[in-house]
Motif scaffolding. Structure first.
Motif, mmCIF file in Angstrom:
data_model
loop_
_atom_site.group_PDB
_atom_site.id
_atom_site.type_symbol
_atom_site.label_atom_id
_atom_site.label_comp_id
_atom_site.label_asym_id
_atom_site.label_seq_id
_atom_site.Cartn_x
_atom_site.Cartn_y
_atom_site.Cartn_z
ATOM 1 N N GLN A 13 42.086 44.080 40.844
ATOM 2 C CA GLN A 13 41.148 44.710 41.782
ATOM 3 C C GLN A 13 41.136 46.231 41.625
ATOM 4 O O GLN A 13 40.086 46.866 41.734
ATOM 5 C CB GLN A 13 41.475 44.308 43.229
ATOM 6 N N GLU A 14 42.296 46.809 41.375
ATOM 7 C CA GLU A 14 42.353 48.262 41.141
ATOM 8 C C GLU A 14 41.581 48.635 39.880
ATOM 9 O O GLU A 14 40.902 49.666 39.830
ATOM 10 C CB GLU A 14 43.810 48.721 41.003
ATOM 11 N N ILE A 15 41.678 47.797 38.859
ATOM 12 C CA ILE A 15 40.952 48.043 37.609
ATOM 13 C C ILE A 15 39.455 47.930 37.849
ATOM 14 O O ILE A 15 38.677 48.798 37.430
ATOM 15 C CB ILE A 15 41.429 47.078 36.506
ATOM 16 N N ALA A 16 39.037 46.898 38.569
ATOM 17 C CA ALA A 16 37.609 46.732 38.875
ATOM 18 C C ALA A 16 37.080 47.923 39.678
ATOM 19 O O ALA A 16 35.947 48.374 39.459
ATOM 20 C CB ALA A 16 37.388 45.431 39.626
ATOM 21 N N ALA A 17 37.896 48.456 40.577
ATOM 22 C CA ALA A 17 37.477 49.582 41.415
ATOM 23 C C ALA A 17 37.272 50.870 40.610
ATOM 24 O O ALA A 17 36.604 51.794 41.092
ATOM 25 C CB ALA A 17 38.502 49.816 42.523
ATOM 26 N N LEU A 18 37.802 50.936 39.397
ATOM 27 C CA LEU A 18 37.612 52.132 38.561
ATOM 28 C C LEU A 18 36.164 52.269 38.092
ATOM 29 O O LEU A 18 35.728 53.362 37.749
ATOM 30 C CB LEU A 18 38.561 52.105 37.362
ATOM 31 N N GLY A 19 35.419 51.161 38.057
ATOM 32 C CA GLY A 19 33.990 51.201 37.737
ATOM 33 C C GLY A 19 33.665 51.948 36.459
ATOM 34 O O GLY A 19 34.110 51.582 35.372
ATOM 35 N N ASP A 20 32.894 53.025 36.594
ATOM 36 C CA ASP A 20 32.454 53.811 35.434
ATOM 37 C C ASP A 20 33.582 54.582 34.764
ATOM 38 O O ASP A 20 33.371 55.164 33.699
ATOM 39 C CB ASP A 20 31.368 54.807 35.851
ATOM 40 N N ARG A 21 34.753 54.590 35.358
ATOM 41 C CA ARG A 21 35.892 55.268 34.724
ATOM 42 C C ARG A 21 36.569 54.373 33.695
ATOM 43 O O ARG A 21 37.491 54.806 33.010
ATOM 44 C CB ARG A 21 36.887 55.737 35.780
ATOM 45 N N LEU A 22 36.116 53.115 33.561
ATOM 46 C CA LEU A 22 36.608 52.239 32.497
ATOM 47 C C LEU A 22 35.887 52.630 31.212
ATOM 48 O O LEU A 22 34.673 52.807 31.206
ATOM 49 C CB LEU A 22 36.355 50.772 32.831
ATOM 50 N N ARG A 23 36.627 52.729 30.135
ATOM 51 C CA ARG A 23 36.043 53.183 28.869
ATOM 52 C C ARG A 23 34.998 52.202 28.327
ATOM 53 O O ARG A 23 34.066 52.618 27.659
ATOM 54 C CB ARG A 23 37.148 53.421 27.841
ATOM 55 N N SER A 24 35.188 50.911 28.596
ATOM 56 C CA SER A 24 34.195 49.926 28.171
ATOM 57 C C SER A 24 34.235 48.732 29.119
ATOM 58 O O SER A 24 35.244 48.500 29.793
ATOM 59 C CB SER A 24 34.449 49.475 26.730
ATOM 60 N N PRO A 25 33.169 47.943 29.133
ATOM 61 C CA PRO A 25 33.170 46.736 29.958
ATOM 62 C C PRO A 25 34.102 45.656 29.413
ATOM 63 O O PRO A 25 34.412 44.695 30.109
ATOM 64 C CB PRO A 25 31.706 46.274 29.916
ATOM 65 N N LEU A 26 34.573 45.817 28.172
ATOM 66 C CA LEU A 26 35.463 44.826 27.575
ATOM 67 C C LEU A 26 36.817 44.770 28.262
ATOM 68 O O LEU A 26 37.502 43.750 28.201
ATOM 69 C CB LEU A 26 35.642 45.103 26.082
ATOM 70 N N ILE A 27 37.210 45.844 28.920
ATOM 71 C CA ILE A 27 38.515 45.883 29.583
ATOM 72 C C ILE A 27 38.590 44.795 30.649
ATOM 73 O O ILE A 27 39.469 43.935 30.613
ATOM 74 C CB ILE A 27 38.774 47.275 30.189
ATOM 75 N N LEU A 28 37.660 44.827 31.575
ATOM 76 C CA LEU A 28 37.684 43.862 32.669
ATOM 77 C C LEU A 28 37.315 42.459 32.197
ATOM 78 O O LEU A 28 37.930 41.481 32.623
ATOM 79 C CB LEU A 28 36.749 44.321 33.787
ATOM 80 N N SER A 29 36.352 42.348 31.285
ATOM 81 C CA SER A 29 35.963 41.004 30.833
ATOM 82 C C SER A 29 37.099 40.322 30.072
ATOM 83 O O SER A 29 37.294 39.114 30.205
ATOM 84 C CB SER A 29 34.685 41.047 29.994
ATOM 85 N N SER A 30 37.885 41.081 29.312
ATOM 86 C CA SER A 30 38.995 40.456 28.587
ATOM 87 C C SER A 30 40.143 40.090 29.535
ATOM 88 O O SER A 30 40.780 39.055 29.370
ATOM 89 C CB SER A 30 39.480 41.343 27.439
ATOM 90 N N ILE A 31 40.385 40.918 30.546
ATOM 91 C CA ILE A 31 41.399 40.570 31.544
ATOM 92 C C ILE A 31 40.976 39.307 32.287
ATOM 93 O O ILE A 31 41.787 38.399 32.509
ATOM 94 C CB ILE A 31 41.651 41.744 32.516
ATOM 95 N N ASP A 32 39.699 39.230 32.651
ATOM 96 C CA ASP A 32 39.201 38.040 33.344
ATOM 97 C C ASP A 32 39.309 36.803 32.452
ATOM 98 O O ASP A 32 39.628 35.713 32.936
ATOM 99 C CB ASP A 32 37.769 38.246 33.821
#
Length: 164
Positions: A125-144
């Motif tokens: 949830q903390e990672i998801a809350a970073l939103g546009d501060r994530l370098r790419s959408p692959l970060i959250l999709s790979s964790i999921d």
């Protein structure tokens, strides 16, 4: 079109080549290892990740990048997936091999790669809350994908030496 001179002296007309990268999901007690990077003045968050270097396997690259960016030695557990992504801002194309790993030993005094400000252990949830501060959408999709049980054996990615 660009022309590249190959090592055997011939030329190869190339238009486009993707960047081959690796990333590592490192879970520990419900949290995931991320790096905070300074990218052209912006503070962005990423998994330990980087480019494949000449002479190394994808697995070796993932272990190396994790150590260089976080100071953590890891043991790879599985391949989570192969992802293709286009950064629309830079028009750079990436093919990323995402591994999952177990953290083994932290070298706290080891200097981190240039541009890495610090490491973080963050929950999903903390990672998801970073939103546009994530370098790419692959970060959250790979964790999921990993949280959803997506696991491929390390043998799914093999390295073979070319002709000698």
């Amino acid at each position: 079109m660009t022309t590249e001179i190959l090592t055997n002296g011939t030329s190869d007309e190339t238009i486009w080549r993707p960047h081959v990268t690796v990333a590592t999901i490192v879970p520990r007690q419900g949290r995931f290892l991320l790096v905070e990077e300074n990218i052209r003045g912006d503070r962005l968050f990423n998994q330990p990740a980087g480019h494949l270097e000449a002479g190394e396997s994808l697995a070796e690259a993932a272990v190396r990048e994790t150590l260089e960016e976080t100071g953590w030695e890891v043991t790879l557990d599985c391949l989570v997936g192969v992802h293709q992504w286009v950064n629309r801002q830079s028009d750079r194309h990436f093919v990323r091999f995402t591994f999952a790993a177990t953290p083994c030993m932290h070298h706290a005094s080891r200097p981190l790669d240039v541009g890495i400000e610090r490491i973080h252990w963050l929950g999903r949830q903390e990672i998801a809350a970073l939103g546009d501060r994530l370098r790419s959408p692959l970060i959250l999709s790979s964790i999921d994908a990993w949280l959803g049980g997506q696991r491929l054996p390390l043998t799914a990615v093999q390295s073979a030496a070319g002709p000698t």
